[in-house]
Design an enzyme around this catalytic site. Structure first.
Site, PDB file in Angstrom:
ATOM      1  N   CYS A   1     -26.997 -28.785  23.193  1.00 31.72           N
ATOM      2  CA  CYS A   1     -26.716 -27.358  22.983  1.00 31.72           C
ATOM      3  C   CYS A   1     -27.383 -26.510  24.068  1.00 31.72           C
ATOM      4  O   CYS A   1     -28.592 -26.264  24.009  1.00 31.72           O
ATOM      5  CB  CYS A   1     -27.204 -26.936  21.595  1.00 31.72           C
ATOM      6  SG  CYS A   1     -26.937 -25.196  21.241  1.00 31.72           S
TER       7      CYS A   1
ATOM      8  N   CYS B   1     -28.816 -23.185  22.856  1.00 34.15           N
ATOM      9  CA  CYS B   1     -30.083 -23.332  22.133  1.00 34.15           C
ATOM     10  C   CYS B   1     -31.229 -23.651  23.091  1.00 34.15           C
ATOM     11  O   CYS B   1     -32.326 -23.109  22.978  1.00 34.15           O
ATOM     12  CB  CYS B   1     -30.008 -24.469  21.120  1.00 34.15           C
ATOM     13  SG  CYS B   1     -28.519 -24.467  20.131  1.00 34.15           S
ATOM     14  N   ASP B   2     -31.000 -24.575  24.010  1.00 35.15           N
ATOM     15  CA  ASP B   2     -32.118 -25.143  24.773  1.00 35.15           C
ATOM     16  C   ASP B   2     -32.118 -24.800  26.266  1.00 35.15           C
ATOM     17  O   ASP B   2     -33.076 -25.124  26.961  1.00 35.15           O
ATOM     18  CB  ASP B   2     -32.101 -26.681  24.618  1.00 35.15           C
ATOM     19  CG  ASP B   2     -32.330 -27.087  23.162  1.00 35.15           C
ATOM     20  OD1 ASP B   2     -32.988 -26.314  22.436  1.00 35.15           O
ATOM     21  OD2 ASP B   2     -31.855 -28.149  22.750  1.00 35.15           O
TER      22      ASP B   2
HETATM   23  C1  LIG Z   1     -30.333 -30.392  18.549  1.00 34.61           C
HETATM   24  C2  LIG Z   1     -29.868 -29.029  18.085  1.00 34.61           C
HETATM   25  C3  LIG Z   1     -30.609 -27.915  18.418  1.00 34.61           C
HETATM   26  C4  LIG Z   1     -30.199 -26.667  17.981  1.00 34.61           C
HETATM   27  N1  LIG Z   1     -30.956 -25.577  18.301  1.00 34.61           N
HETATM   28  C5  LIG Z   1     -30.571 -24.342  17.867  1.00 34.61           C
HETATM   29  C6  LIG Z   1     -31.349 -23.191  18.192  1.00 34.61           C
HETATM   30  O1  LIG Z   1     -32.371 -23.282  18.896  1.00 34.61           O
HETATM   31  N2  LIG Z   1     -30.916 -22.003  17.711  1.00 34.61           N
HETATM   32  C7  LIG Z   1     -29.776 -21.871  16.965  1.00 34.61           C
HETATM   33  O2  LIG Z   1     -29.454 -20.761  16.543  1.00 34.61           O
HETATM   34  N3  LIG Z   1     -29.016 -22.930  16.673  1.00 34.61           N
HETATM   35  C8  LIG Z   1     -29.385 -24.156  17.098  1.00 34.61           C
HETATM   36  N4  LIG Z   1     -28.601 -25.249  16.840  1.00 34.61           N
HETATM   37  C9  LIG Z   1     -27.327 -25.039  16.135  1.00 34.61           C
HETATM   38  C10 LIG Z   1     -27.556 -24.849  14.638  1.00 34.61           C
HETATM   39  O3  LIG Z   1     -28.401 -25.882  14.167  1.00 34.61           O
HETATM   40  C11 LIG Z   1     -26.231 -24.872  13.902  1.00 34.61           C
HETATM   41  O4  LIG Z   1     -25.378 -23.882  14.443  1.00 34.61           O
HETATM   42  C12 LIG Z   1     -26.426 -24.593  12.417  1.00 34.61           C
HETATM   43  O5  LIG Z   1     -27.303 -25.542  11.864  1.00 34.61           O
HETATM   44  C13 LIG Z   1     -25.107 -24.641  11.662  1.00 34.61           C
HETATM   45  O6  LIG Z   1     -25.387 -24.420  10.329  1.00 34.61           O
HETATM   46  P1  LIG Z   1     -24.399 -24.846   9.152  1.00 34.61           P
HETATM   47  O7  LIG Z   1     -25.087 -24.471   7.907  1.00 34.61           O
HETATM   48  O8  LIG Z   1     -23.048 -24.331   9.423  1.00 34.61           O
HETATM   49  O9  LIG Z   1     -24.253 -26.439   9.258  1.00 34.61           O
HETATM   50  P2  LIG Z   1     -25.287 -27.627   9.407  1.00 34.61           P
HETATM   51  O10 LIG Z   1     -26.609 -27.186   9.867  1.00 34.61           O
HETATM   52  O11 LIG Z   1     -24.530 -28.620  10.209  1.00 34.61           O
HETATM   53  O12 LIG Z   1     -25.432 -28.168   7.912  1.00 34.61           O
HETATM   54  C14 LIG Z   1     -24.387 -28.846   7.274  1.00 34.61           C
HETATM   55  C15 LIG Z   1     -24.849 -29.269   5.899  1.00 34.61           C
HETATM   56  O13 LIG Z   1     -23.727 -29.803   5.184  1.00 34.61           O
HETATM   57  C16 LIG Z   1     -24.143 -30.936   4.478  1.00 34.61           C
HETATM   58  N5  LIG Z   1     -22.951 -31.747   4.189  1.00 34.61           N
HETATM   59  C17 LIG Z   1     -22.035 -32.258   5.048  1.00 34.61           C
HETATM   60  N6  LIG Z   1     -21.111 -32.976   4.372  1.00 34.61           N
HETATM   61  C18 LIG Z   1     -21.456 -32.895   3.047  1.00 34.61           C
HETATM   62  C19 LIG Z   1     -20.905 -33.443   1.854  1.00 34.61           C
HETATM   63  N7  LIG Z   1     -19.812 -34.222   1.871  1.00 34.61           N
HETATM   64  N8  LIG Z   1     -21.533 -33.184   0.674  1.00 34.61           N
HETATM   65  C20 LIG Z   1     -22.624 -32.394   0.648  1.00 34.61           C
HETATM   66  N9  LIG Z   1     -23.178 -31.844   1.748  1.00 34.61           N
HETATM   67  C21 LIG Z   1     -22.611 -32.113   2.935  1.00 34.61           C
HETATM   68  C22 LIG Z   1     -25.164 -31.592   5.397  1.00 34.61           C
HETATM   69  O14 LIG Z   1     -26.002 -32.482   4.668  1.00 34.61           O
HETATM   70  C23 LIG Z   1     -25.917 -30.356   5.885  1.00 34.61           C
HETATM   71  O15 LIG Z   1     -26.899 -30.015   4.958  1.00 34.61           O
HETATM   72  C24 LIG Z   1     -28.999 -26.521  17.229  1.00 34.61           C
HETATM   73  C25 LIG Z   1     -28.256 -27.656  16.896  1.00 34.61           C
HETATM   74  C26 LIG Z   1     -28.682 -28.902  17.308  1.00 34.61           C
HETATM   75  C27 LIG Z   1     -27.869 -30.124  16.939  1.00 34.61           C
END
Ligand SMILES: Cc1cc2nc3c(=O)[nH]c(=O)nc-3n(C[C@H](O)[C@H](O)[C@H](O)COP(=O)(O)OP(=O)(O)OC[C@H]3O[C@@H](n4cnc5c(N)ncnc54)[C@H](O)[C@@H]3O)c2cc1C
Length: 324
Positions: free
Chosen positions: A136, A139-140
């Site tokens: 990302c 992010c980084d």
């Molecule tokens: C390495 C890395 C670094 C990052 N750094 C940053 C940063 O510095 N700043 C920033 O703003 N963003 C950062 N991001 C991006 C950020 O993490 C994501 O945009 C954000 O987490 C998305 O949130 P979300 O809730 O949509 O999904 P996610 O965080 O992907 O969460 C998805 C959830 O759904 C659950 N799930 C999936 N399928 C099922 C199922 N069948 N049943 C029940 N639960 C399920 C998973 O267990 C999880 O809890 C980073 C991402 C990564 C990978």
């Protein structure tokens, strides 16, 4: 096997699901969050977060989602450890079956299952995550100010990441295993016109190499896809940009998905085509993919769910009144 009922069923416990839970709980909807295999979501696999509003100092991703969860629980959310394996969206109530055999029934459903960055799966990639290897740039990228970075990939994501990284680094190299890019023409034009970006063609990644002294990334071991020759390309940071996979397997054939598998919502809202079913966070957003945008759309999903229930209840009361 237990049946859990709620006015707001939230699938996913990343920033989107947890923010929906905070708003839902405060609106009295007694939400249930089914956490999935990655409780806390993608932020649990990163370290430094420097762009989430409200914190002057660098904070840790896992800590940030723990705080979100604590807040959600504090205002009345039930967090349940299960993974949804089947879902019925025919309504009027929505039923999900967990891996545990438990059933979850919601008057509304908030889908916040997120997305996962695709990785190359080569040696060193996992071990050097957060130590020079990232998926990302938004992010980084900031951590590589004035440093040398590479981006691996050949599609839109890779070209966008390379262009973004020129904001921080004067030395960006795009590494691609073929001799042409898949990215849209307009992005390619911008890439080739940029003097700060070099492209290495026909090079695959054999593995990532760590510095023996500090364990940080030293470079990428390349393999020429034509000659098979190996070479070391030294770099401070490597961004793997080969796309993301939204977690939408469950919803295939039940909700409209776009060509890349993301849930389609009414533009500018988290509303799916099924009344009472909302999608938020990375599962419906392939453009921004940030914790703060996921949290923002989680908030929108909860507000819309609350309005949907209020309107449905008002109409039901009106109908009952008319019947006498
Ligand atoms: C390495 C890395 C670094 C990052 N750094 C940053 C940063 O510095 N700043 C920033 O703003 N963003 C950062 N991001 C991006 C950020 O993490 C994501 O945009 C954000 O987490 C998305 O949130 P979300 O809730 O949509 O999904 P996610 O965080 O992907 O969460 C998805 C959830 O759904 C659950 N799930 C999936 N399928 C099922 C199922 N069948 N049943 C029940 N639960 C399920 C998973 O267990 C999880 O809890 C980073 C991402 C990564 C990978």
């Amino acid at each position: 096997m237990t049946e859990h009922t709620t006015r707001m069923l939230i699938v996913g416990s990343g920033p989107a699901g947890l923010t929906a839970a905070i708003y839902g709980a405060r609106a009295g909807l007694q939400p249930i969050v089914v956490q999935g295999l990655q409780p806390g979501g993608q932020l649990t696999i990163t370290t430094d977060v420097e762009n989430y509003p409200g914190f002057r100092d660098v904070i840790q991703g896992p800590w940030l989602v723990q705080e979100m969860e604590a807040q959600a629980v504090h205002v009345g959310t039930r967090m349940l450890w299960d993974t949804i394996v089947e879902i019925d969206l025919t309504g009027p109530r929505f039923t999900a079956i967990g891996d545990s055999g438990d059933t979850y029934v919601g008057d509304t459903l908030v889908i916040a299952t997120g997305a996962q960055a695709k990785w190359l799966g080569v040696p060193g990639e996992h071990e050097l995550g957060g130590k020079g290897v990232s998926a990302c740039a938004t992010c980084d990228g900031f951590f590589y100010r004035g440093k040398k970075v590479v981006v691996i990939g050949g599609g839109n994501t890779a070209v966008e990441e390379a262009l973004y990284l020129t904001n921080h680094s004067h030395d960006v190299t795009l590494i691609h295993r073929r001799d042409s890019l898949r990215a849209e023409k307009i992005l390619q034009d911008r890439l080739f016109a940029h003097t700060g970006i070099t492209v290495l063609w026909n090079k695959g990644i054999d593995h990532f190499v760590a510095h023996p002294e500090d364990g940080h990334l030293k470079g990428v071991k390349l393999i020429d896809t034509i000659t098979g020759e190996h070479s070391l390309y030294e770099t401070d940071g490597a961004f793997v940009a080969i796309g993301h996979a939204p977690a939408t397997e469950l919803f295939k054939g039940k909700l409209e998905l776009d060509a890349n598998g993301y849930i389609v919502v009414e533009p500018g809202t988290p509303k799916t085509a099924i009344p009472g079913v909302f999608a938020c966070g990375d599962v419906m957003d392939h453009t921004y993919r940030q914790a703060v945008t996921a949290a923002g759309t989680g908030c929108m999903a909860a507000l819309d769910a609350e309005r949907y229930l209020a309107e449905r209840e008002y109409l039901a009361e009106k109908a009952a009144f008319a019947e006498g």
